[in-house]
Design an enzyme around this catalytic site. Sequence first.
Site, PDB file in Angstrom:
ATOM      1  N   TYR A   1       0.852  -1.214   0.007  1.00 17.17           N
ATOM      2  CA  TYR A   1       0.145  -0.101   0.056  1.00 17.17           C
ATOM      3  C   TYR A   1       0.871   1.434   0.139  1.00 17.17           C
ATOM      4  CZ  TYR A   1       1.182  -0.411   4.964  1.00 17.17           C
ATOM      5  OH  TYR A   1       1.938  -0.549   6.113  1.00 17.17           O
ATOM      6  N   GLY A   2       2.248   1.276   0.053  1.00 19.90           N
ATOM      7  CA  GLY A   2       2.896   2.355  -0.147  1.00 19.90           C
ATOM      8  C   GLY A   2       3.861   2.376  -1.092  1.00 19.90           C
ATOM      9  N   THR A   3       5.625   2.345  -0.633  1.00 25.27           N
ATOM     10  CA  THR A   3       6.469   2.745  -1.471  1.00 25.27           C
ATOM     11  C   THR A   3       6.890   1.488  -2.502  1.00 25.27           C
ATOM     12  OG1 THR A   3       8.110   2.028  -0.071  1.00 25.27           O
ATOM     13  CG2 THR A   3       7.475   4.411   0.150  1.00 25.27           C
ATOM     14  N   LEU A   4       6.333   0.361  -2.152  1.00 23.74           N
ATOM     15  CA  LEU A   4       6.396  -0.829  -3.154  1.00 23.74           C
ATOM     16  C   LEU A   4       5.317  -0.921  -4.195  1.00 23.74           C
ATOM     17  CD1 LEU A   4       7.252  -3.613  -0.392  1.00 23.74           C
ATOM     18  CD2 LEU A   4       8.954  -2.722  -2.092  1.00 23.74           C
TER      19      LEU A   4
ATOM     20  N   GLU B   1      11.550  -4.445   4.822  1.00 27.68           N
ATOM     21  CA  GLU B   1      10.547  -3.676   5.478  1.00 27.68           C
ATOM     22  C   GLU B   1      10.900  -3.588   6.944  1.00 27.68           C
ATOM     23  OE1 GLU B   1       8.471  -1.498   4.537  1.00 27.68           O
ATOM     24  OE2 GLU B   1       8.127  -2.281   2.617  1.00 27.68           O
TER      25      GLU B   1
END
Length: 103
Positions: free
Chosen positions: A7-10, A82
């Site tokens: 849900y983010g930087t990936l 992570e």
Amino acid sequence: MARVFVYGTLKQGQPNYGHMLNTAKGIAKFQGRGRTMERYPLVIAGKYNIPYMLNMPGTGHHVAGEIYAVDEQMLQFLDEFEGCPDMYQRTPMSIEVLEWEGK
């Protein structure tokens, strides 16, 4: 293959998406887009505006993200990248599929 929800930087178009394409780190196959079935707080904080989803179901928003099928090698890389389990925790949750390309 395991399924992971990012849900983010990936996600595609985000700064760390290249890791999902790097087959030296394992296999990650894009399956589709979805959002959390329950609402969760999504906090964007810190020096680099890193997103954190807080494990407080029922509060916040339906968090949008992408679903990938990953092999064991990629799953291990993602855990290390992570900082799991210290920085992030892998938590099973229900995802509503919005678009599906997987098999």
